[in-house]
Design a protein around this motif. Structure first.
Motif, PDB file in Angstrom:
ATOM      1  N   ASP A 181      26.783  31.932  36.117  1.00 22.84           N
ATOM      2  CA  ASP A 181      26.275  32.277  34.788  1.00 22.84           C
ATOM      3  C   ASP A 181      27.344  32.073  33.723  1.00 22.84           C
ATOM      4  O   ASP A 181      27.059  31.640  32.607  1.00 22.84           O
ATOM      5  N   ASN A 182      28.595  32.410  34.074  1.00 19.30           N
ATOM      6  CA  ASN A 182      29.695  32.215  33.125  1.00 19.30           C
ATOM      7  C   ASN A 182      29.886  30.746  32.808  1.00 19.30           C
ATOM      8  O   ASN A 182      30.126  30.361  31.657  1.00 19.30           O
ATOM      9  N   LEU A 183      29.794  29.906  33.821  1.00 18.23           N
ATOM     10  CA  LEU A 183      29.959  28.468  33.614  1.00 18.23           C
ATOM     11  C   LEU A 183      28.844  27.920  32.720  1.00 18.23           C
ATOM     12  O   LEU A 183      29.088  27.093  31.827  1.00 18.23           O
ATOM     13  N   GLU A 184      27.636  28.393  32.963  1.00 15.73           N
ATOM     14  CA  GLU A 184      26.498  27.950  32.141  1.00 15.73           C
ATOM     15  C   GLU A 184      26.687  28.378  30.689  1.00 15.73           C
ATOM     16  O   GLU A 184      26.447  27.606  29.755  1.00 15.73           O
ATOM     17  N   PHE A 185      27.129  29.624  30.514  1.00 15.52           N
ATOM     18  CA  PHE A 185      27.369  30.149  29.170  1.00 15.52           C
ATOM     19  C   PHE A 185      28.463  29.353  28.455  1.00 15.52           C
ATOM     20  O   PHE A 185      28.311  28.946  27.301  1.00 15.52           O
ATOM     21  N   LEU A 186      29.569  29.097  29.142  1.00 13.90           N
ATOM     22  CA  LEU A 186      30.694  28.384  28.524  1.00 13.90           C
ATOM     23  C   LEU A 186      30.326  26.943  28.207  1.00 13.90           C
ATOM     24  O   LEU A 186      30.769  26.388  27.190  1.00 13.90           O
ATOM     25  N   SER A 187      29.529  26.322  29.049  1.00 12.26           N
ATOM     26  CA  SER A 187      29.085  24.956  28.766  1.00 12.26           C
ATOM     27  C   SER A 187      28.231  24.914  27.503  1.00 12.26           C
ATOM     28  O   SER A 187      28.368  24.021  26.664  1.00 12.26           O
ATOM     29  N   ALA A 188      27.338  25.907  27.378  1.00 10.36           N
ATOM     30  CA  ALA A 188      26.497  25.975  26.179  1.00 10.36           C
ATOM     31  C   ALA A 188      27.331  26.213  24.929  1.00 10.36           C
ATOM     32  O   ALA A 188      27.123  25.582  23.886  1.00 10.36           O
ATOM     33  N   ILE A 189      28.304  27.140  25.042  1.00 13.39           N
ATOM     34  CA  ILE A 189      29.201  27.398  23.913  1.00 13.39           C
ATOM     35  C   ILE A 189      30.008  26.147  23.584  1.00 13.39           C
ATOM     36  O   ILE A 189      30.248  25.815  22.417  1.00 13.39           O
ATOM     37  N   GLY A 190      30.442  25.431  24.645  1.00 17.62           N
ATOM     38  CA  GLY A 190      31.204  24.203  24.427  1.00 17.62           C
ATOM     39  C   GLY A 190      30.419  23.183  23.628  1.00 17.62           C
ATOM     40  O   GLY A 190      30.968  22.506  22.742  1.00 17.62           O
TER      41      GLY A 190
END
Length: 612
Positions: free
Chosen positions: A332-341
């Motif tokens: 979930d963190n990776l998905e969130f950070l990718s979206a923020i990126g």
């Protein structure tokens, strides 16, 4: 019986013997037992009923006990019965399982249920409410299993009392809500994630300040992902170099190091992130970049996520989320950070476009100022012949009277008798000289170079000075000037010379359109629609074809013959008016004339002044 009633009698016969044991007579007694018989029957019936009641109640009690025993044993919640000190007297199988024990006997050896509480504060609040109210429902707290692992329990408890009100023990019911708690935390985390994405999106849409957007986003990331540090890099497309744009949670010594501040594309995990455009996760300190291992070791960094910042499918930067622990990052963190990126990538690209636009605007502004300056020089050139004629006439009069006075002086004719003629000559010379001075003053004021200074000005003064500069040209062409200035007009916010130049260009065009004479009307009034001043300049000249009206303010567009104009006059007017936050409109009918309406903002009541 004597009264005729039937009675139930108890007869007793007792033989009476003498000394030789011989029966000498028989004693008979009769007792009326009618009432006592009835009482015995009734008592027998009552006894039978009581036994039945007791039997039925005992049966129901056994059924109830079996029922509650079944509930006790089959309940999915832990149920514990304790003594007044909290020692467990009874526990169901669910309690054994939830608390992490293998056998029921192990739970019964617990000294007090207070041992299951993780936090003393939770235990204190639990006991306070239980002792105060005698019962407690829906109390959620982190609890400990036998192996020390934490689970979240929803507690219900009540005090048990004897007949005299003394505490005999407690009943505890514990429901394991760990899954629900984690699901709730996951939902809250997702909401925070979506809120961060939404606020970042709103910030990108409403702000062009990249530093502000990036720093706010970093704060939100650190608020969601605890105990992390963040670095954001921007890619210089020309040099193919990553430059540190912002950071948080790291020491100054670390971020100021040259190996951290910049990175070549393709160098290390950070540089490779741009080439692969994929998120990389490193959770083993041994796998971190060897070239910077000393820096990571000193900073305590043990794991990191490298996220590409992408816009329109192309990398524009990179983000590094580092941690001082070696724990894995959830998906979930990776998905969130990718979206923020992706959001930050859009912000970086938007900032780059804005910078390019700002530079282009500055270049355009400088070019426009050059065009205005060139147009001013062109206007001065056009005015030169008019000014020459305008000045030549009063100078000729001055020269004529001056020569006349010299001649009369030589001939001895300047006698006291001719004092009135001499005074008349001098008055005319003074008037014509002042006229020349006023013409030169207006010309110098128009031609003087200066920065734009927005001040409160009187529109009638600007109109009068403009018409004074062109009065000779208009008179030579047979153009009649009609002026309508509304009384008690407020001042306008403008640069005097810029607006004078705009009016000069419009009036000059009107003069050229009425080469054979006509009427020039200059009017000023307060706008009825907006808090503006309307300046309307109309002529009775040749007019402009309708197909040319849409292009009339474009640079280098002209309908004049070759050599009579380059098509910059009205373009300069448009630029001046828009820089004053005003508008200009044109109406024209071929053969009837043209009218320009300029709207400029009114001055504030207290007056303002600013330089641009």
């Amino acid at each position: 019986m004597k009264d005729g009633r039937k009675a139930e009698m108890l007869l007793r016969t007792t033989p009476v013997k003498d000394a030789r044991e011989r029966i000498i007579y028989v004693l008979e007694t009769a007792v009326d037992v009618t009432e006592s018989g009835k009482l015995l029957k009734e008592l027998s019936q009552l006894t039978g009923n009581l036994e039945q009641v007791i039997s039925e109640r005992l049966n129901r009690l056994r059924q109830s006990e079996e029922k509650y025993r079944t509930i006790f044993e089959r309940s999915g919640d832990a149920i514990m019965l304790t003594d007044p000190k909290g020692a467990v007297l009874e526990v169901n199988q669910a309690g054994v399982d939830i608390l992490g024990f293998k056998k029921r006997e192990q739970v019964l050896k617990i000294n007090s249920v207070t041992e299951f509480f993780k936090d003393e504060d939770d235990l204190y609040r639990f006991q306070k409410r239980l002792f105060r109210d005698g019962f407690l429902t829906g109390y959620e707290a982190p609890l400990l299993r036998k192996d020390g692992s934490i689970f979240y329990g929803l507690l219900t408890a009540n005090v048990t009392l004897d007949v005299v009100g003394q505490i005999t023990g407690y009943v505890f019911i514990v429901r394991d809500v760990t899954k629900r708690k984690k699901a709730q935390e996951q939902i809250e985390w997702r909401n925070q994630w979506l809120a961060t994405l939404n606020s970042t999106s709103v910030a990108i849409g409403s702000s062009l300040d990249l530093d502000e957007i990036v720093n706010n986003t970093i704060e939100k990331i650190m608020g969601i992902l605890e105990s992390v540090s963040v670095r954001i890099y921007r890619l210089d497309k020309k040099s193919q170099t990553l430059t540190l744009l912002a950071s948080r949670g790291l020491s100054t010594r670390f971020v100021e190091n040259g190996r951290i501040k910049t990175r070549e594309m393709g160098e290390g995990f950070l540089g490779n992130t741009l080439i692969t455009s994929e998120t990389s996760v490193v959770t083993d300190p041994a796998n971190l970049e060897a070239a910077n291992a000393d820096l990571f070791l000193e900073e305590g960094i043990k794991s990191a996520i490298y996220v590409p910042l992408v816009s329109k499918g192309k990398p524009v930067g990179a983000m590094v989320i580092s941690s001082r622990s070696t724990s894995d990052f959830p998906d979930d963190n990776l998905e969130f950070l990718s979206a923020i990126g992706n959001q930050i990538g859009v912000a970086i690209e938007k900032a780059a476009l804005y910078e390019n636009l700002k530079n282009a605007y500055q270049e355009l502004k400088e070019a426009q100022e050059q065009v205005i300056a060139q147009e001013k020089l062109a206007s001065l050139g056009k005015l030169s012949a008019t000014i020459a004629h305008e000045i030549n006439n009063p100078l000729a009069a001055v020269l004529t009277y001056n020569r006349l006075l010299i001649k009369q002086n030589r001939n001895g004719r300047l006698t006291p008798e001719r004092e009135d003629d001499i005074a008349r000559y001098l008055t005319i010379m003074e008037s014509e000289t002042a006229r020349c001075g006023e013409i030169v003053k207006n010309l110098l004021a128009f031609s003087r170079q200066s920065r734009i200074s927005i001040e409160n000005k009187n529109i009638e003064e600007i109109v009068d000075r403009t018409l004074a500069l062109l009065s000779h040209d208009l008179e030579m062409k047979g153009v009649k000037v009609v002026k309508h200035i509304e009384s008690d007009l407020p001042e306008i916010q403008c640069d005097f010379r810029q607006i004078q130049q705009a009016l000069l260009n419009v009036v000059g065009n009107a003069s050229e359109a009425m080469d054979g004479g006509g009427i020039l009307t200059v009017a000023a009034r307060r706008s009825v629609k907006r808090p503006n001043m309307e300046i309307r300049i109309s002529d009775t000249g040749c007019g402009v074809p309708k197909e040319h009206l849409k292009s009339i303010f474009e640079p280098f567009f002209t309908t004049k013959e070759e050599g009579k104009g380059v098509g910059l006059g009205l373009s300069v007017v448009y630029g001046i008016v828009t820089r004053h936050h005003g508008t200009i409109e044109v109406e024209s009918e071929p053969g009837e004339g043209t009218a320009f309406t300029i709207c400029l903002p009114l001055a504030a009541v207290t007056g303002t002044k600013a330089s641009v």
